[in-house]
Structure formats: structure tokens, C-alpha cells
Enzyme design. Structure first.
Site, PDB file in Angstrom:
ATOM      1  N   GLU A   1       0.825  -1.214   0.000  1.00 36.79           N
ATOM      2  CA  GLU A   1       0.000   0.000   0.000  1.00 36.79           C
ATOM      3  C   GLU A   1       0.862   1.268   0.000  1.00 36.79           C
ATOM      4  OE1 GLU A   1      -2.733  -0.384   3.318  1.00 36.79           O
ATOM      5  OE2 GLU A   1      -4.044  -1.684   2.154  1.00 36.79           O
TER       6      GLU A   1
ATOM      7  N   GLU B   1      -6.745  -8.078   0.013  1.00 37.66           N
ATOM      8  CA  GLU B   1      -7.030  -8.058   1.452  1.00 37.66           C
ATOM      9  C   GLU B   1      -8.474  -7.639   1.671  1.00 37.66           C
ATOM     10  OE1 GLU B   1      -4.611  -5.459   3.797  1.00 37.66           O
ATOM     11  OE2 GLU B   1      -2.774  -5.996   2.742  1.00 37.66           O
TER      12      GLU B   1
END
Ligand code: GLA
Ligand code: ZN
Length: 679
Positions: free
Chosen positions: A156, A309
């Protein structure tokens, strides 16, 4: 260009199931238990090592791969593949203390300390050298390991830095972008408030200033920050590609993340992966989730993507962390698949005993296997094996909605007429499409539009000349466009396009805006649209026509009697221009009109709260029905379909399917053409 052998599905056919796995938090005994339980749950892929730098290299140059060797072997022996991560997202304490320049500086000039994650300056030569060194060591050691399925670079990416190293890079980047200081001055409009630069050494990052910062400078900084992080990604990607040319390389994206232009990022990786945590406290979070899924699918032209995720239940990032109610995790997972995901994964496999996220749910909760979460995880893993044939199929959309990071950054810029939220505005345009089960791609105005019948453009404040030209050609050759106010106002340097508003669209909308004016948040205006009234807010354009017909008129306020919405036939196409923000019902009616005009039909009509999405493949089409609502729903299903999850073979014409709340059905039928009301 993406090499087709890099598509992750080539190595992992079917729908992939799994999650982040952090074995360095556990003992060898637990690894063995994990592997056995993973098999039970149907796990096929785990992301390993995302935050393992200090376990892999506890001191400078001291590499400890022993534990990972063992974990890789155990996983392989259990038939589980690995998405092996480079650990750059969390530099170890020794690196930051021995080389403080690897730490980032925030906008206020404060140096960020260790003790969390993402604490790196993306310009730091030491950081880059060290993170690449360990990435290379991983590639060399595990490149031939039979468990290796793909490389996960960092995590991320989101760091921004205001240090001097970044300042120097910013100047280089600006020189490259603008060509000279002269041109930079022109593009940034530096004559305003005496900001004219006479030497490059005066140009710096947009650190705090007395008043407002120059918006063009801030916009370039956002572009630069995204590119700088992308550079870090690219350099590691290239190392991995050089050592393992056959292994796909990717990183994980976030939902509605403003810090990186994922359109540009997606082009640099082999597959798109999304982390998403729809908040159970938000009754409409499944709608914004749908938008994010459509965006992920579209970023690589329909190629299957990974839900990298999600939470099995509660997350630990909001002040109030609600659990997912029974069946909702399954529903959300199928929703991602319906929108083109070929992987359903979680953060994380086993709940951590300690640390910042110890109360984040996991596939295997603290309370172990005697839990509802575990049961739902195991059941879903089983079910996904029934959907193998769906992997690799994709959506086909006649409608595209525009989402553009540069526009996001620019339209939320400083000292605008009112505070606009791009996410909110785009969501208001997407939601009525979603409610109608209209298959929708998500594109930028630079994309190829020729395959679409309707392009929905929520407030495209920035419009380059090339984009305006393409749009005009699209309409003239028969395309339909719905475009909202505060569009076509500035060029790519945030300078007002001359000739009056909306400068970039004057030839398109069949009229012009004499003046625009925001409305206070508690003020509504009435709008009459084809004989019935609705209301609007946020914004009012003072519109005059020049070739367009008036679709709606203000019936009160200072613009009473004036046009609120224009419809302009241009060549073989139609442009509809909204000069205000319609209420939800108004927007619904508007969409009905525009969709009928463009001859676009729903995949299927369903009761409120039930989503219908279809994937298409050579074997047939797969219609997903998802009940997001709180009540059971009756749906008239198309003839000749078979329900894949229940194994119910024939669903005959006129048959009704009852979907309980949170229930899902997947109907297989003959391959369908793109939804078309003419068919
Ligand atoms: C993100 C991160 C994970 C974890 C989860 C939990 O997506 O990538 O490491 O922090 O959020 O919310
Ligand atoms: Zn920096």
C-alpha cells in the site's frame, strides 16, 4: 505492456483463496498447524513477508533466511503457493538509526520516527539501495522455489515526504515536465502574488505557507509524489523481473486512495490487487465497493484482478469496529468475484497476539476453529472450488464512468467556489447505475471510448485539449455523454480555459455558463424536468443555450425560469449537461432518460438491494445475484439458466428465485451479448 504469461491466473487457475501470512510472529509448531488448517480452509495462496524486514535482516547485512526457507517448504508440501513480498514497507530500526536520512519528513518539517510503518523517504538513496538489496536477495534465494507464485512489492505505497532529497528530485521532475524555468513560471501562473522564480534553487516542495499555496504547484506535487513512489516500485519490479522473468509482479492498491494515480501504476504491474474494508456501519458501503471493483477490473482492460485483502469480520481502523454479520463476508467476497476478481484473500490468516492490529479479525481468529468466522471461512473456501470455470471471464459494459486522479487532485484544490468531494460526486453518479444493474467500466478521458454507448462524466474540472477533442469525436460518431457542472474549466496546469465557461466544452454542450455559483449546504432549488418537479443543491450554473434544448428549468431562486439541464444533439450523438446537482430521485429520472436515449439496458431488473452483475466467458455467461438488503427478495430469473452454488440444475422461464438477506446465486446461461435495449 503486460506479458500474458505474467497473468497470475496462468499459475493459479480457478478462484484463488488465501490471505496475508506472518509466520515470523509464530513458532515452527504453529506453522505446521497453520499449513494443515489452511488446507482445511481451501487456502491456495498466502502473502508472506510483507512486514518481515527486521526478521529477515535483524542487523545490517546479517541475513536470516532459515525460517523463511522452512516456511516456504512447509507451505509447498501442503500445496499452498506463495505471493512473496519484498519488505520495503517497514524498514527495520537499525536502518533508520544508522542512516537517519531514510526517514521521511512531513509537510510541517517534522521528521517521522520509527515504531510504525511506511517510515521511509522514497528519495533516499540509502533506503532504495537497502530495500533493493533485500529484494534481490529474496529473488535469488526463492526465484526457483516451487511455492513461489508471484511477487508482492512493498505494501500500500502511500508515503509523502518533504525533505531536501525530495526537494531536489522535485526540481528534476519539474524540469523534465515543463522543460525550463520560464515555462514553469508560465504554467504555474507565478506572476500572481509575485511568485516568479528567477533560479531553480528557489523552487521547492509546497511546504506550509502564510496563505494558500499556489494550486498548480500543489497539483504538480501530487503528480510528483505518485511518480516518485512508482519509481521505487518500478526499480524493485525490474530486479525481480530480471531474475525471475516468468513470475508476475504486483503491489496492493487501496480503496479511494488519493496519494497514487493507480491508472499510471496499473500500467506498470502484471495484475491489479485491491485491499478493501467496506465498513459494516455504512449501509451503502457495498455500492462504493462495487465502484472500486469496477475500477480495479477496468485498470487493466478487464483482466482478472485480486482482492488481496479484506477482513473476515471486524477491522481495527475505525473508532467503532463492528463485526460482519452472518453471511456478509461471503456476500462481499462473491461481489468482488462478480466484478471480475479471480482471487479472494484476507488480511490476515491468523490473528496476531500483539501489535497495532491485534483486534483485526483473521481467517483464523484468536478464539480458534470453534467460531462462526472460521466456519464461514472454511465454507467459502469450499464453495469457491465450484466456480473454477468462472476464472478468466470478464465483464462487458456499454457504459463507462470517468474517474481520474489528476482531476480529483485539481478539483479539490484551494479557494474554489465551494468544497467539493470528488468521491462523493462520483458516487452520486455511479449509484443510480448500480441500482439499475448497468454494467459499468471506469475509465479516464484519455481511454479508448469507441466501445461504449454512454460515458458518464462526473465533474471533470480539468480537461486537456486532446481530451476535449476525443470527446467531441466520440459524440459526433454516435456516442452519448452525461456530464456534470464545473467541468472543462481548467487546463492540465489548473489555468482557466479562455473563452468563457466551460471553456473546454463550449463546442459540446450546446450552450455556455455565464456564471456559476455554489449553494449553501442547507439551500435547495426546485427544478422542473419534463413536467415533474425535483430539487437540487450544491451548485447552480447560469446557463444559456446555443443549439441545445432545455431538459430542465429552475422554478425558484434567482435563476427561476432559466435552464438547469441541457441536451445537445451533436453529429450522431447526444450530450446531456447538468448545471446543478440533482437530488437522488432527480438523478434517477435523469439516468432513465439518458440510458433510454443511449439504448442501454440493465443486466436484469431486480428488487431494491439486490445487485445483478454478469461475467462472460467462452463457455457461457455467469449472472451473479447478490442480496445486500435486510429482507428476502423474489427475482424472476432468465430462462434456461443453471444455479451453480446450489447445484440446482434447471431454472425455467418465468421461474422465481428467492434470495434471503445476504444470499448469493450464480446463474450460468448461454453467452449473452452486451446489455442492449435494442436486442
Ligand atoms: C491494510 C494493510 C494491512 C493491514 C490491513 C488491516 O490493508 O495492507 O497490512 O494493516 O490494512 O486493516
Ligand atoms: Zn524525502
Amino acid at each position: 505492456m503486460t506479458n500474458p504469461i505474467h497473468n497470475f491466473t496462468a499459475r493459479l487457475p480457478g478462484i484463488v483463496y488465501g490471505g496475508d501470512y506472518n509466520p515470523d510472529q509464530w513458532t515452527r509448531e504453529t506453522w505446521l498447524e497453520d499449513a494443515a488448517l489452511m488446507r482445511q480452509a481451501g487456502v491456495r495462496l498466502v502473502s508472506v513477508g510483507v512486514f518481515s524486514w527486521s526478521s529477515l535482516e535483524p542487523a545490517d547485512g546479517q541475513l536470516e533466511f532459515g525460517w523463511l526457507d522452512e516456511v516456504m517448504d512447509i507451505l509447498h508440501e501442503h500445496g499452498i503457493s506463495v505471493n512473496l513480498s519484498t519488505p520495503n514497507a517497514a524498514p527495520p530500526p537499525w536502518l533508520a538509526t544508522e542512516h537517519p536520512e531514510v526517514l521521511p519528513t512531513n509537510r510541517e518539517g517534522r521528521k517521522i520516527a520509527i515504531g510504525s510503518r511506511a517510515h521511509f523517504c522514497p528519495s533516499s538513496a540509502v533506503y532504495r539501495e537497502r530495500s533493493q538489496k533485500i529484494a534481490r536477495a529474496l529473488a535469488e534465494r526463492y526465484g526457483n522455489h516451487p511455492a513461489l507464485a508471484m511477487w508482492h512489492i512493498g505494501n500500500e505505497y502511500h508515503t509523502q515526504c518533504f525533505c531536501d532529497q525530495c526537494g531536489a528530485r522535485f526540481r528534476d521532475w519539474l524540469l523534465d515536465r515543463h522543460g525550463s524555468l520560464e515555462v514553469l513560471n508560465e504554467h504555474w501562473g507565478t506572476t500572481f502574488w509575485s511568485q516568479r522564480y528567477s533560479d531553480w534553487s528557489q523552487v521547492d516542495l509546497p511546504k506550509p505557507v502564510m496563505g494558500n499555496v499556489n494550486p498548480a504547484r500543489e497539483l504538480d506535487f501530487k503528480r510528483f509524489s505518485s511518480e516518485l513512489l512508482l519509481d521505487c516500485f518500478r526499480e524493485e519490479r525490474d530486479i525481480m523481473r530480471a531474475i525471475t522473468p516468468e513470475i508476475p509482479v504486483l503491489t496492493n492498491f487501496m480503496r479511494f486512495f488519493p496519494g497514487a494515480d493507480y491508472t499510471r501504476w496499473a500500467a506498470e504491474e502484471d495484475a491489479v490487487a485491491l485491499d478493501i474494508y467496506p465498513n459494516p456501519a455504512d449501509a451503502e458501503s457495498h455500492i462504493t465497493a462495487a465502484f472500486n471493483y469496477d475500477l480495479m477490473r477496468s485498470l487493466k482492460g478487464g483482466q482478472p484482478w485480486l482482492m488481496m485483502e479484506q477482513a473476515s469480520s471486524a477491522v481495527s481502523q475505525w473508532p467503532l469496529n463492528l463485526v460482519k454479520k452472518p453471511g456478509r463476508m461471503r456476500l462481499g467476497s462473491f461481489q468482488a468475484i462478480a466484478h471480475g476478481a479471480d482471487a479472494v484473500m484476507f488480511f490476515q490468516w491468523r490473528a496476531s497476539r500483539y501489535g497495532q492490529e491485534k483486534f483485526h479479525s483473521a481467517m483464523l481468529p484468536h478464539s480458534g476453529t470453534d467460531t462462526r468466522t472460521w466456519q464461514e471461512v472454511v465454507d467459502l473456501g469450499q464453495e469457491l472450488t465450484q466456480l473454477e470455470e468462472i476464472a478468466g471471464t470478464t465483464a462487458e459494459a456499454a457504459v463507462a464512468i470517468v474517474w481520474d486522479w489528476e482531476n480529483w487532485w485539481a478539483m479539490e484544490g484551494v479557494a474554489h467556489p465551494t468544497k467539493l468531494s470528488y468521491v462523493d460526486i462520483v458516487t452520486r453518479h455511479f449509484t443510480p447505475l448500480w441500482r439499475r444493474n448497468i454494467a459499468t467500466d471506469v475509465i479516464t478521458l484519455d481511454a479508448d471510448m469507441s466501445g461504449y454507448r454512454l460515458i458518464v462524466i462526473p465533474n471533470s474540472y480539468v480537461l486537456s485539449e486532446a481530451q476535449a477533442e476525443q470527446l467531441s469525436a466520440y459524440v459526433r460518431s454516435g456516442g452519448h455523454v452525461l456530464i456534470s457542472f464545473f467541468s472543462g474549466v481548467v487546463d492540465e496546469h489548473d489555468r482557466v480555459i479562455p473563452g468563457g465557461y466551460p471553456g473546454g466544452l463550449l463546442s459540446l454542450i450546446g450552450g455556455r455558463v455565464r456564471e456559476f455559483s455554489p449553494l449553501p449546504s442547507d439551500e435547495r432549488v426546485r427544478v422542473e424536468m419534463r413536467g415533474s418537479e425535483t430539487d437540487a443543491g450544491l451548485w447552480q450554473d447560469d446557463l444559456v443555450t446555443d443549439g441545445a434544448t432545455v431538459l430542465a428549468t429552475y422554478t425558484d431562486g434567482y435563476l427561476e425560469g432559466e435552464a438547469a439541464i441541457l441536451r445537445h444533439e451533436l453529429g450522431d450523438g447526444v450530450v446531456t449537461y447538468l448545471g446543478t446537482q440533482l437530488s437522488e430521485t432527480g438523478m434517477d429520472r435523469m439516468l432513465d432518460t439518458v440510458l433510454a436515449d443511449a439504448q442501454v439496458a440493465a443486466v436484469l431488473e431486480t428488487p431494491a438491494g439486490v445487485e445483478a452483475v454478469e461475467r462472460h466467458g467462452p463457455e457461457g455467461s455467469y449472472l451473479f445475484l447478490l442480496n445486500h438488503g435486510q429482507h428476502s427478495a423474489e427475482i424472476t430469473v432468465p430462462p434456461g439458466a443453471a444455479e451453480l452454488l446450489s447445484g440446482r440444475v434447471a431454472v425455467v422461464a418465468g421461474d422465481t428465485l428467492t434470495l434471503e438477506p445476504a444470499a448469493v446465486a450464480v446463474l450460468k446461461r448461454d453467452r449473452q451479448p452486451v446489455a442492449d435495449s435494442r436486442a
